[in-house]
Motif scaffolding. Structure first.
Motif, mmCIF file in Angstrom:
data_model
loop_
_atom_site.group_PDB
_atom_site.id
_atom_site.type_symbol
_atom_site.label_atom_id
_atom_site.label_comp_id
_atom_site.label_asym_id
_atom_site.label_seq_id
_atom_site.Cartn_x
_atom_site.Cartn_y
_atom_site.Cartn_z
ATOM 1 N N VAL A 1 0.836 -1.197 0.000
ATOM 2 C CA VAL A 1 0.000 0.000 0.000
ATOM 3 C C VAL A 1 0.873 1.249 0.000
ATOM 4 O O VAL A 1 0.622 2.204 -0.739
ATOM 5 C CB VAL A 1 -0.947 -0.002 1.213
ATOM 6 C CG1 VAL A 1 -1.775 1.289 1.248
ATOM 7 C CG2 VAL A 1 -1.870 -1.213 1.180
ATOM 8 N N VAL A 2 1.924 1.231 0.816
ATOM 9 C CA VAL A 2 2.829 2.384 0.862
ATOM 10 C C VAL A 2 3.540 2.565 -0.472
ATOM 11 O O VAL A 2 3.769 3.696 -0.915
ATOM 12 C CB VAL A 2 3.845 2.225 2.013
ATOM 13 C CG1 VAL A 2 4.867 3.346 1.987
ATOM 14 C CG2 VAL A 2 3.119 2.226 3.350
ATOM 15 N N VAL B 1 10.513 3.913 6.345
ATOM 16 C CA VAL B 1 9.743 5.106 6.712
ATOM 17 C C VAL B 1 8.430 5.056 5.939
ATOM 18 O O VAL B 1 8.402 5.230 4.725
ATOM 19 C CB VAL B 1 10.507 6.400 6.390
ATOM 20 C CG1 VAL B 1 9.664 7.618 6.771
ATOM 21 C CG2 VAL B 1 11.846 6.437 7.126
ATOM 22 N N TYR B 2 7.335 4.807 6.660
ATOM 23 C CA TYR B 2 6.029 4.736 6.021
ATOM 24 C C TYR B 2 5.455 6.128 5.763
ATOM 25 O O TYR B 2 4.889 6.399 4.712
ATOM 26 C CB TYR B 2 5.055 3.955 6.903
ATOM 27 C CG TYR B 2 5.173 2.455 6.781
ATOM 28 C CD1 TYR B 2 5.421 1.852 5.551
ATOM 29 C CD2 TYR B 2 5.023 1.633 7.893
ATOM 30 C CE1 TYR B 2 5.516 0.478 5.436
ATOM 31 C CE2 TYR B 2 5.106 0.250 7.784
ATOM 32 C CZ TYR B 2 5.350 -0.319 6.557
ATOM 33 O OH TYR B 2 5.432 -1.681 6.447
ATOM 34 N N MET B 3 5.578 7.014 6.748
ATOM 35 C CA MET B 3 5.015 8.351 6.593
ATOM 36 C C MET B 3 5.606 9.274 7.650
ATOM 37 O O MET B 3 6.246 8.824 8.605
ATOM 38 C CB MET B 3 3.490 8.329 6.718
ATOM 39 C CG MET B 3 2.977 7.859 8.072
ATOM 40 S SD MET B 3 1.201 8.145 8.333
ATOM 41 C CE MET B 3 1.178 9.897 8.703
ATOM 42 N N PHE C 1 7.143 7.588 11.078
ATOM 43 C CA PHE C 1 6.521 6.331 11.477
ATOM 44 C C PHE C 1 7.198 5.230 10.671
ATOM 45 O O PHE C 1 7.077 5.190 9.440
ATOM 46 C CB PHE C 1 5.022 6.355 11.182
ATOM 47 C CG PHE C 1 4.241 7.283 12.071
ATOM 48 C CD1 PHE C 1 3.627 6.814 13.217
ATOM 49 C CD2 PHE C 1 4.107 8.628 11.757
ATOM 50 C CE1 PHE C 1 2.878 7.655 14.043
ATOM 51 C CE2 PHE C 1 3.367 9.488 12.570
ATOM 52 C CZ PHE C 1 2.763 8.997 13.722
ATOM 53 N N MET C 2 7.916 4.338 11.354
ATOM 54 C CA MET C 2 8.736 3.342 10.667
ATOM 55 C C MET C 2 8.308 1.926 11.029
ATOM 56 O O MET C 2 8.043 1.616 12.187
ATOM 57 C CB MET C 2 10.215 3.545 11.022
ATOM 58 C CG MET C 2 10.767 4.900 10.596
ATOM 59 S SD MET C 2 12.522 5.120 11.010
ATOM 60 C CE MET C 2 12.424 5.415 12.782
ATOM 61 N N LEU D 1 14.733 15.305 7.583
ATOM 62 C CA LEU D 1 15.844 14.462 7.153
ATOM 63 C C LEU D 1 15.345 13.204 6.464
ATOM 64 O O LEU D 1 15.830 12.830 5.390
ATOM 65 C CB LEU D 1 16.705 14.081 8.360
ATOM 66 C CG LEU D 1 17.958 13.255 8.053
ATOM 67 C CD1 LEU D 1 18.985 14.101 7.323
ATOM 68 C CD2 LEU D 1 18.549 12.680 9.336
ATOM 69 N N LEU D 2 14.384 12.529 7.074
ATOM 70 C CA LEU D 2 13.858 11.281 6.529
ATOM 71 C C LEU D 2 12.636 11.562 5.670
ATOM 72 O O LEU D 2 11.864 12.482 5.956
ATOM 73 C CB LEU D 2 13.492 10.318 7.661
ATOM 74 C CG LEU D 2 14.611 9.993 8.654
ATOM 75 C CD1 LEU D 2 14.104 9.038 9.727
ATOM 76 C CD2 LEU D 2 15.821 9.398 7.942
ATOM 77 N N GLN D 3 12.462 10.742 4.628
ATOM 78 C CA GLN D 3 11.330 10.881 3.730
ATOM 79 C C GLN D 3 10.639 9.527 3.574
ATOM 80 O O GLN D 3 11.274 8.480 3.725
ATOM 81 C CB GLN D 3 11.795 11.387 2.358
ATOM 82 C CG GLN D 3 12.424 12.763 2.379
ATOM 83 C CD GLN D 3 11.452 13.853 2.799
ATOM 84 O OE1 GLN D 3 10.314 13.883 2.325
ATOM 85 N NE2 GLN D 3 11.885 14.737 3.683
ATOM 86 N N PRO D 4 9.337 9.527 3.275
ATOM 87 C CA PRO D 4 8.656 8.251 3.033
ATOM 88 C C PRO D 4 9.388 7.415 1.989
ATOM 89 O O PRO D 4 9.807 7.930 0.950
ATOM 90 C CB PRO D 4 7.275 8.689 2.531
ATOM 91 C CG PRO D 4 7.062 10.021 3.164
ATOM 92 C CD PRO D 4 8.417 10.673 3.172
ATOM 93 N N GLY D 5 9.560 6.143 2.284
ATOM 94 C CA GLY D 5 10.291 5.250 1.389
ATOM 95 C C GLY D 5 11.721 5.018 1.806
ATOM 96 O O GLY D 5 12.344 4.036 1.385
ATOM 97 N N ASP D 6 12.278 5.927 2.618
ATOM 98 C CA ASP D 6 13.640 5.725 3.125
ATOM 99 C C ASP D 6 13.699 4.494 4.024
ATOM 100 O O ASP D 6 12.685 4.060 4.576
ATOM 101 C CB ASP D 6 14.118 6.943 3.927
ATOM 102 C CG ASP D 6 14.465 8.131 3.051
ATOM 103 O OD1 ASP D 6 14.413 8.001 1.811
ATOM 104 O OD2 ASP D 6 14.788 9.198 3.607
#
Length: 244
Positions: free
Chosen positions: A21-22, A129-131, A140-141, A203-208
């Motif tokens: 889904v992510v 990192v989901y979001m 949220f990881m 620093l962190l982005q979704p997908g990282d």
């Protein structure tokens, strides 16, 4: 699609927290961003990806919901969009010692494992990192190993220190700034996750992807001092792009 006021709408792409889904949310986010950067979607302001949806925010003086939806209908179905073939892998230092992990012992006891096992299982996993949400830059990881999963604290804290590394449910996270919080605190990370002065504040982005490396108290304090002096080389904690 769900309305979100007169300047936004939300595209609902799933009903659960799951990598597939992510992937769909991330692929759609990147496709719309690419169109916008190419000048194809005037009036678009930004997208806000979550676990299962993507909120599109726009300027109603430049465009309308109907116009944007008409353009987005030209895209293939969201689950048919190509997923990204690369991601950033971060190796972030965490101190699990002393006051850095105030919930370590209680959490280990609740889970029925030793503190050492709790630390080892937490740091040996690779998290996605989901979001981002709750606080600016709060990641949220997932996915936390099943043996470490437990509900949030029954009594949230009024203050959680910035950099606190925590777990709750199937997720782990890092608090970028001081705030109330009900997650179980296992350690602290000195790397600043959010700075509005940076070109990309979060620093962190979704997908990282994120891996944790254990450091002792002395090294943690050193990293904190370097970070406070704004001299921490953030690039040193990232592998630029890792192919899947």
């Amino acid at each position: 699609m769900a309305d979100a006021g007169d300047q936004a709408f939300t595209l609902v792409l799933g009903d659960r927290i799951a990598p597939g889904v992510v992937d769909t949310v991330t692929a759609l986010d990147r496709q719309i961003t690419a169109w916008h950067q190419a000048g194809a979607l005037p009036g678009l302001i930004e997208m806000v990806p979550t676990f299962c949806s993507l909120t599109v925010i726009y300027d109603p003086l430049q465009t309308s919901r109907q116009k944007l939806l008409a353009e987005l209908e030209k895209l293939p179905p969201a689950d048919m969009l190509p997923a990204s073939s690369a991601f950033r892998l971060w190796r972030l230092p965490v101190c699990y010692e002393g006051d850095c992990g105030p919930d370590l012992e209680a959490t280990a006891a609740t889970l029925g494992i030793s503190v050492e096992t709790l630390i080892d299982q937490h740091r040996q996993s690779e998290y996605r990192v989901y979001m981002l949400g709750f606080l600016p830059g709060f990641p949220f990881m997932g996915d936390l190993p099943p043996a470490l999963q437990l509900p949030r604290r029954s009594e949230p804290r009024l203050r959680v220190a910035p950099g606190s590394v925590a777990i709750a449910g199937a997720l782990t996270a890092i608090y970028p700034s001081e705030s109330p919080g009900g997650w179980h605190l296992l350690g602290q990370c000195a790397v600043p996750l959010f700075d509005p002065a940076r070109p990309q504040p979060s620093l962190l982005q979704p997908g990282d992807r994120v891996c944790f490396t254990a450091v002792n108290t002395a090294e943690h304090r050193r990293l904190q001092q370097v970070a406070e002096a704004r001299e921490l080389d953030l690039a040193a904690f990232a592998e630029v792009e890792v192919a899947l």
